[in-house]
Enzyme design. Structure first.
Site, PDB file in Angstrom:
ATOM      1  N   TYR A 171       0.829  -1.209   0.000  1.00  0.00           N
ATOM      2  CA  TYR A 171       0.000   0.000   0.000  1.00  0.00           C
ATOM      3  C   TYR A 171       0.871   1.270   0.000  1.00  0.00           C
ATOM      4  O   TYR A 171       0.600   2.222  -0.734  1.00  0.00           O
ATOM      5  CB  TYR A 171      -0.905  -0.038   1.223  1.00  0.00           C
ATOM      6  CG  TYR A 171      -1.806   1.151   1.411  1.00  0.00           C
ATOM      7  CD1 TYR A 171      -2.901   1.358   0.581  1.00  0.00           C
ATOM      8  CD2 TYR A 171      -1.577   2.050   2.452  1.00  0.00           C
ATOM      9  CE1 TYR A 171      -3.740   2.456   0.774  1.00  0.00           C
ATOM     10  CE2 TYR A 171      -2.415   3.135   2.656  1.00  0.00           C
ATOM     11  CZ  TYR A 171      -3.487   3.334   1.811  1.00  0.00           C
ATOM     12  OH  TYR A 171      -4.309   4.415   2.010  1.00  0.00           O
ATOM     13  N   LYS A 175       0.876   4.108  -2.909  1.00  0.00           N
ATOM     14  CA  LYS A 175       0.504   5.481  -2.620  1.00  0.00           C
ATOM     15  C   LYS A 175       1.669   6.453  -2.864  1.00  0.00           C
ATOM     16  O   LYS A 175       1.443   7.623  -3.215  1.00  0.00           O
ATOM     17  CB  LYS A 175      -0.009   5.602  -1.191  1.00  0.00           C
ATOM     18  CG  LYS A 175      -1.365   4.940  -0.980  1.00  0.00           C
ATOM     19  CD  LYS A 175      -2.423   5.458  -1.948  1.00  0.00           C
ATOM     20  CE  LYS A 175      -3.827   5.021  -1.594  1.00  0.00           C
ATOM     21  NZ  LYS A 175      -4.826   5.497  -2.578  1.00  0.00           N
TER      22      LYS A 175
END
Length: 301
Positions: A171, A175
């Site tokens: 993640y 991001k």
């Protein structure tokens, strides 16, 4: 009083729940016409049984707004293209794209399966790239036809992408990639009348239940600092004509606080003018580190 987004057509991905739903409702309240996208999957990306996109679209229509649902997987090129086509065919134009869709498969790196890495990078990063690509192609065609748009893209990064987060290597990488994509898109698409910015939100959603476990319960009275609706006003402003001149920036949003994030930039530096030896470069690096700002702490460390 007219709304901030009167006449604008806005696409929001991952808009069936949480932040995306809050963004869609906030845009509609300011007069925008919506394409509400959501695949309807679970927190880990597994197929779900309901149709949250249509539920949110119906909620907007019931309040007197205009909205259509789009239930496709925006990490598939043809589907991302159909997202843009839905806006143009339904409303005759597209003004704003909000990339928000995502899910989590958290593991410490040594336990992180390749499939979990691929799935999270796919939805968060590829799922930003493809709608952005097809929207940009539409706006480029508009510009070439003599109709330069006043267009906006709002991407969704995270504090995990800016500082890192334990147990979220996939993640965090995705991001961080969204920030890089935002900077490149802002520079490349300026000529077509497109502004591109990113937010790093903190709010109560399905994806943050464990992260904000101690603050999940909404207060019985007063201001609910973790409500996703707190983030949406910034997204609406960035997606409106009122944000003219703002592009290539990253904003952190949490509760009543907004922060302009300042990314990588040159700090202390030294130039020997010739090649260093390993011992020399180590001494120089330690000296520079002593003069540099201490980096922010990785979340969970």
């Amino acid at each position: 009083m007219s709304g901030l987004c009167d006449g604008r057509v806005v696409v929001v991905t991952g808009a069936g729940r949480g932040l995306g739903r809050a963004h869609a409702l906030a845009f509609a309240a300011e007069g925008a016409r919506l394409v509400v996208n959501d695949l309807g999957v679970g927190l880990d990306g597994a197929p779900g049984a309901d149709d949250p996109a249509e539920r949110v679209a119906a909620e907007i229509r019931a309040a007197g707004g205009e909205a259509v649902a789009h239930g496709g997987d925006i990490a598939v090129s043809e589907v991302a293209a159909s997202l843009v086509a839905t806006a143009v065919e339904t409303y005759g134009r597209l003004d704003t794209l909000v990339n928000n869709a995502g899910f989590l498969r958290d593991r410490m790196l040594v336990n992180l399966d390749e499939d979990d890495w691929d799935a999270v990078l796919r939805v968060h990063l590829k799922g930003h790239f493809l709608p952005l690509k097809h929207a940009a192609a539409h706006w480029r065609a508009e510009t070439k036809a003599g109709r330069t748009p006043d267009a906006r893209i709002v991407n969704t990064s995270s504090g995990a992408g800016l500082l890192g987060s334990l147990g979220q290597g996939n993640y965090s990488a995705a991001k961080a990639g969204v920030v890089g994509l935002t900077l490149v898109a802002a520079a490349e698409l300026r000529r077509y009348g497109v502004q591109v910015n990113a937010i790093a939100p903190a709010a109560r959603t399905r994806m943050t239940e464990r992260t904000f476990a101690d603050t999940m319960a909404a207060p019985s009275v007063g201001f609910d600092a973790m409500a996703p609706e707190n983030v949406s006003p910034l997204v609406v402003w960035l997606g409106s004509s009122a944000s003219a001149g703002v592009s290539g920036r990253v904003f952190e949003a949490e509760g009543g606080r907004i922060t302009v994030m300042e990314g990588w930039r040159a700090g202390p530096s030294v130039d020997k003018g010739t090649r260093w030896s390993p011992r020399e470069v180590g001494e120089a690096a330690l000296k520079l580190l002593g003069e540099a700002e201490v980096p922010g702490m990785v979340y969970g460390a």
